[in-house]
Structures are given as structure tokens and as C-alpha cells.
Scaffold this motif. Structure first.
Motif, short mmCIF file in Angstrom:
data_model
loop_
_atom_site.label_atom_id
_atom_site.label_comp_id
_atom_site.label_asym_id
_atom_site.label_seq_id
_atom_site.Cartn_x
_atom_site.Cartn_y
_atom_site.Cartn_z
N MET A 175 0.86 -1.18 0.00
CA MET A 175 0.00 0.00 0.00
C MET A 175 0.90 1.23 0.00
O MET A 175 1.88 1.29 0.75
N ALA A 216 -0.53 2.57 -8.52
CA ALA A 216 -0.56 1.12 -8.37
C ALA A 216 -0.60 0.44 -9.73
O ALA A 216 0.16 -0.52 -9.99
N TYR A 231 -2.22 -0.99 -3.68
CA TYR A 231 -3.18 0.11 -3.60
C TYR A 231 -2.40 1.40 -3.37
O TYR A 231 -1.42 1.42 -2.61
N LYS A 233 -2.74 5.83 -2.86
CA LYS A 233 -3.54 7.03 -2.62
C LYS A 233 -2.61 8.24 -2.71
O LYS A 233 -1.51 8.24 -2.14
#
Length: 336
Positions: A175, A216, A231, A233
């Protein structure tokens, strides 16, 4: 005998295009011969000369008719919304740098090839099956394709780090949080926005704004075994430059901070020395403005939990560092 300079044309003179131009002015291997953008020639010259992040360019810059003068250098200017209208044959262009943020397919860039350019590098992830290369990662696999993607700024930072970690420890999932400077696609003040993400309507200078990221997917291109296991962000913060990457990586073997940092030091000091750097200094974002690296790993922030959950922190000037890799790639493919 003087080595022939690589003749470069920039299509799209925004933040990346202007950073590329500044870098090439200091690179004896490159010659900027043309620029196309739909803004006025006077604005092109003004924005190249004066930059709120990178400072004032130390050259006399002015425009006469459709020629941009940068010191003694002459650059042909165009203002074409459709680049296929430009005849580039007489300019003998080695590489067009597609920095417009548009024209993300091979087909949409082929008119530049038909009109005289030898190669095109798209400074963004493609939206089709365009070959994608990251300098320092897989650029030596280049096979003389006429149109290629240089992927994203985030992928240029993340992929070489992941390549090291995957080789030594095996990545099982990850992540990624990117504390990213605001961009021109955000609003200075609360206002309507064309995006489907309603959070883009908010002021970039007053808010921390979490946005979806394509990092990603761009990274998965290089690690097919991790498809669907990553993932990302992009958390936009009120600074005009630099990104802090926080990479949380589930690995396949037991390790500790000391071993991880030793591996990173050795690999970055060797194989990746041209594109990555390390530091243990307690710096903040300002220290990395105009850093030439794809990423600078802050080893003092490395952490390991339960011996197999790894956190790596890295800084990037997401404009300048990425633009350096675009120029590196241009110099490399121009040899073919």
C-alpha cells in the motif's frame, strides 16, 4: 570531433515541459529546437524565465515573431492544438517529448512521426499498449520503438525501490501513500471542477485532499505477479513542490531495519546510483526541490513490524526529478 547534439522538440510547455527545457539548457548533449503549446509565445517565454519554485532562469529570454531566444539559442515556436498540423521535417527532430498530458496512445502520436520526428516519448502512463520504459529500471530493453511512455513520476520513484525490495525480500503486497504537492489541475480556491471526484473542487492551498492515484496500476506493469495486490492514494498537501512516499510493503521473508537499510545502501550506491539516493538527515520537503533523483530514500525512517511488514520513506521532486529521467530516456533512445 564535436559530438552531434540530440535535437529535441517539446509538445506541451507546462510544468514538466518547462522543467525539461531548463534541464536541457544545462546538458551539452541536447539541443532544444522547438516548442508547441496553445498559450501565447509571450507566456511561454515569461513562464520559462520566471518560475515560483525553481527561480529565475539565468539567461536573457525574449520572443521575436515565432522564435524564442534563450541566450544565444534559437527555438522555433508553434501554437497548434493539433500537432499533426506541424511539419517537423526541416527541423530534423530526433525526439519529441510529448508533455501535453494528452495524446496518450501510440496512434495519437504517430502523426508526429509521419511529420518528421524520429521518436516520441510520452511523459505520462499510456492509455493503450504503448511500450513503457523507466530509465534505470528497464531502459536497456528498449527495442527501437518509435513511440514509448516514460510512465508517471510516481512509478519512476516507486518501481526501482520495489525492484530492490522484491529481489532481496520478495514483495507479496503493498500500500502506497503519496503526500504529493498540489498540481495545476487543482483549484486555488473552492470552485467548480471538471473531475468526477468532488474533492477536487476544494482549495489546494488550504486543504489536505486525498485523491485516487494510478500509481498502483503503473507499478503493476513492472510486477505482473502483484496485479491486484497493490493500492495507492495521492494525498495532496498545500506545498508547491515535492512528494513524500510512504511505502508499506508486505514481504516474503523475515528481516530487520539494519538489513533492509544495508541492502538499500549497497544497491543504490551501485546499480541505481544514477537515479536513486539515500539520506539519514532530518530534512523536510524544501530540501528536495530540484533534486535530480527519481527518489531519495530517508533511511532514518525505515521501519519493520513483525519482521515482514516493511515501511520505506522517500522524497521526490515530482516535476524536476521526473523531467531528468525524461531527458535521460531521450538521450538513450536517440542512439538507435
Amino acid at each position: 570531433m564535436t559530438k552531434k547534439k540530440i535535437r529535441v522538440f517539446i509538445n506541451g510547455f507546462g510544468r514538466i515541459g518547462r522543467a525539461v527545457a531548463r534541464i536541457m539548457l544545462e546538458d551539452e548533449c541536447c539541443e532544444l529546437v522547438g516548442i508547441n503549446d496553445i498559450c501565447s509565445y509571450e507566456q511561454m517565454a515569461y513562464l520559462l524565465k520566471y518560475d515560483s519554485v525553481y527561480g529565475t532562469l539565468p539567461y536573457v529570454v525574449n520572443v521575436e515573431d515565432d522564435i524564442l531566444f534563450i541566450g544565444t539559442q534559437k527555438v522555433q515556436l508553434f501554437s497548434e492544438a493539433d500537432p499533426s498540423n506541424m511539419d517537423l521535417r526541416v527541423m530534423e527532430i530526433d525526439v519529441v517529448l510529448q508533455c501535453s498530458g494528452m495524446f496518450l496512445t501510440t496512434a495519437s502520436n504517430l502523426p508526429l512521426i509521419r511529420n518528421g520526428a524520429k521518436k516520441v516519448i510520452v511523459s505520462a502512463p499510456s492509455s493503450d499498449d504503448m511500450p513503457t520504459y523507466i530509465y534505470g529500471v528497464n531502459h536497456k530493453k528498449y527495442r527501437d520503438e518509435p513511440v514509448i511512455s516514460n510512465s508517471s513520476c510516481s512509478a519512476n520513484a516507486i518501481v526501482p525501490i520495489f525492484q530492490i525490495v522484491d529481489t532481496y525480500f520478495g514483495i507479496e503486497s503493498a500500500m502506497m501513500s503519496m503526500y504529493h504537492s498540489y498540481t495545476v489541475y487543482q483549484n486555488l480556491l473552492d470552485s467548480k471542477h471538471y473531475s468526477d471526484d468532488i474533492r477536487r473542487t476544494r482549495s489546494a492551498t488550504q486543504n489536505i485532499i486525498p485523491l485516487m492515484s494510478s500509481a498502483a496500476e503503473a507499478t503493476e506493469t513492472f510486477f505482473p505477479h502483484l496485479k491486484g495486490k497493490m493500492y495507492a492514494k495521492s494525498i495532496r498537501v498545500p506545498v508547491p513542490s515535492t512528494t513524500l512516499y510512504e511505502l508499506h510493503i508486505q514481504i516474503g521473508k523475515k528481516t530487520g531495519v539494519q538489513e533492509v537499510n544495508q541492502v538499500l545502501r549497497e544497491e543504490i550506491g551501485g546499480t541505481y546510483s544514477d537515479i536513486l539516493d539515500v539520506t539519514e538527515l532530518p530534512g523536510s520537503s524544501l530540501e528536495y526541490i530540484q533534486s535530480p533523483y527519481s527518489a531519495v530514500l530517508n533511511l532514518s525512517l525505515t521501519a519493520v513490524v513483525e519482521e515482514d511488514l516493511l515501511r520505506i520513506s522517500a522524497w521526490q521532486d515530482n516535476e524536476y526529478g521526473y523531467a531528468k529521467r525524461v531527458v535521460d530516456m531521450a538521450k538513450y533512445i536517440a542512439q538507435y
